[in-house]
Write an enzyme that holds these catalytic residues in place. Structure first.
Site, mmCIF file in Angstrom:
data_model
loop_
_atom_site.group_PDB
_atom_site.id
_atom_site.type_symbol
_atom_site.label_atom_id
_atom_site.label_comp_id
_atom_site.label_asym_id
_atom_site.label_seq_id
_atom_site.Cartn_x
_atom_site.Cartn_y
_atom_site.Cartn_z
ATOM 1 N N HIS A 15 -75.354 -7.677 77.744
ATOM 2 C CA HIS A 15 -75.347 -8.025 79.214
ATOM 3 C C HIS A 15 -75.916 -6.683 79.703
ATOM 4 C CE1 HIS A 15 -71.520 -8.194 81.143
ATOM 5 N NE2 HIS A 15 -72.049 -7.470 82.162
ATOM 6 N N HIS A 195 -70.217 -14.664 84.039
ATOM 7 C CA HIS A 195 -69.238 -13.295 83.736
ATOM 8 C C HIS A 195 -67.715 -14.167 83.847
ATOM 9 C CE1 HIS A 195 -72.814 -10.412 84.581
ATOM 10 N NE2 HIS A 195 -72.120 -9.724 84.709
ATOM 11 N N GLU A 198 -63.429 -10.260 84.131
ATOM 12 C CA GLU A 198 -63.641 -9.148 84.082
ATOM 13 C C GLU A 198 -62.223 -8.044 84.774
ATOM 14 O OE1 GLU A 198 -67.138 -7.680 86.154
ATOM 15 O OE2 GLU A 198 -67.325 -5.836 85.735
HETATM 16 N N1 HPA Z 1 -70.304 -7.575 87.139
HETATM 17 C C1 HPA Z 1 -70.424 -8.861 87.838
HETATM 18 N N2 HPA Z 1 -71.438 -8.469 88.367
HETATM 19 C C2 HPA Z 1 -72.020 -7.726 88.569
HETATM 20 C C3 HPA Z 1 -71.793 -6.846 87.981
HETATM 21 C C4 HPA Z 1 -70.592 -6.084 87.096
HETATM 22 O O1 HPA Z 1 -71.071 -5.581 86.302
HETATM 23 N N3 HPA Z 1 -73.007 -5.862 87.865
HETATM 24 C C5 HPA Z 1 -74.092 -6.230 88.458
HETATM 25 N N4 HPA Z 1 -73.742 -7.667 88.812
HETATM 26 ZN ZN ZN Z 2 -72.824 -7.453 84.190
#
Ligand code: HPA
Ligand code: ZN
Length: 335
Positions: A15, A195, A198
């Protein structure tokens, strides 16, 4: 930062956004070379902007700084610099994210992006003993039709991709909209990651699994809020690529001491640790290992377990996985 590979395990980086490895010094150098006017005076003025309130705040600077990337050579220089730094920190395998849409949308040819990044992976990584793969991420805060066009163009160009991913601003942009994009990627034989969890809710992790068929979840730290989701992730041994320094810098967690990593391990989740955007978040993969060791008091065995999870989550052959595991076991035994 000075590194001591002996204190961190040989590792797998799953990642890391290549654009997130663009260091301030290289930004200044490329701006000069390409005659790009930057909205800050100098290196100090640029560095003063590296304090973020949240993911969208960071992304604004991340995308703005990409203005200096114009040619295949620029992308190659950034990629080589990353590989060299990763090797010093003990990285042995990298699955590198790239955001093609972010460049195509500002008028850079797709070929410049792919030739530059993939070319550097091909000419630099083998000499460093690093195996690699390239994962094209789609920007979830842009239209899914645009992602589909970019994926079709990548496939038509024969881009040497390992897989596809989904990134950018999460909240308000659930994964489900990208079902068709990921279905086409699957048909083309590409691996799929996304993703989720988060900043966004556990519902986005469910969608990434059930609608996109994601084989790994990037971040996924908010999964802990949903016991049924934890059960699903444990049952299916879904890997979660967690980025501790990123989570602190983007204020997803208050500080490293409060990071949910130990709880995730206790619950039986397949967590590994990674660096996300190391030029922005205060460290590369070995720095992340050192930081969690200091803040969470992880033992050498626990560090080795995290590193082994990374290998298990990597899209590598059984033979390469065995080599990578052996390196970690030797490191643990030498402690
Ligand atoms: N999160 C989502 N998109 C992203 C990130 C991240 O930390 N870094 C680069 N694109
Ligand atoms: Zn990322």
């Amino acid at each position: 930062m000075i590194t001591d590979p002996g204190r961190t395990p040989p590792s797998v980086e799953l990642h890391v956004h290549v654009e997130g490895t663009l260091e301030p010094e290289l930004i200044m150098e490329l701006a000069g070379r390409n005659h790009v006017e930057l909205p800050f005076r100098d290196l100090d003025d640029l560095r003063a902007r590296y304090a973020f309130d949240d993911l969208p705040h960071f992304l604004a600077l991340y995308y703005a700084n990409m203005a200096v990337l114009r040619t295949a050579d620029d992308f190659a220089a950034m990629t080589r610099a990353y590989l060299e730094r990763a090797a010093v920190g003990g990285v042995r395998h990298v699955e590198l994210f790239v955001d093609p849409q972010a460049h195509v949308a500002r008028g850079v040819a797709l070929e410049a992006v792919v030739d530059g990044v993939a070319g550097a992976l091909g000419d630099t990584a083998p000499g460093l003993g690093i195996t690699t793969g390239l994962i094209a991420c789609f920007l979830r805060d842009r239209p899914a039709d645009e992602a589909l066009d970019v994926l079709r163009a990548l496939l038509a160009a024969g881009a040497p991709l390992l897989g596809v991913g989904l990134d950018s601003a999460e909240v308000g942009h659930p994964p489900g909209a990208f079902g068709e994009v990921f279905a086409l990627a699957a048909e083309a034989g590409l691996r799929r990651v996304a993703h989720a969890g988060e900043e966004g809710p556990p519902a986005y992790v469910w969608e990434a699994l059930d609608v996109l068929g994601a084989e790994r979840i990037d971040h996924g730290i908010r999964s802990l809020e949903d016991p049924a989701l934890v059960e699903r992730l444990v049952r299916d041994a879904v890997p979660l690529t967690v980025c501790p320094l990123s989570n602190v810098r983007l204020r997803c967690v208050d500080d490293l001491g409060a990071h949910p990593l130990p709880e995730m391990l206790r619950r039986g989740l397949r967590v590994s640790i990674h660096s996300d955007d190391p030029a922005y978040f205060g460290g590369y993969l070995d720095d992340n290992y050192r930081a969690v060791t200091a803040a969470l008091g992880l033992s050498r065995d626990e560090l080795a377990r995290l590193a082994r999870h990374g290998v298990d989550a990597a899209f590598v052959s059984p033979a390469r996985a065995a080599e990578l595991h052996a390196g970690i076991d030797a490191w643990r035994g030498a402690g």
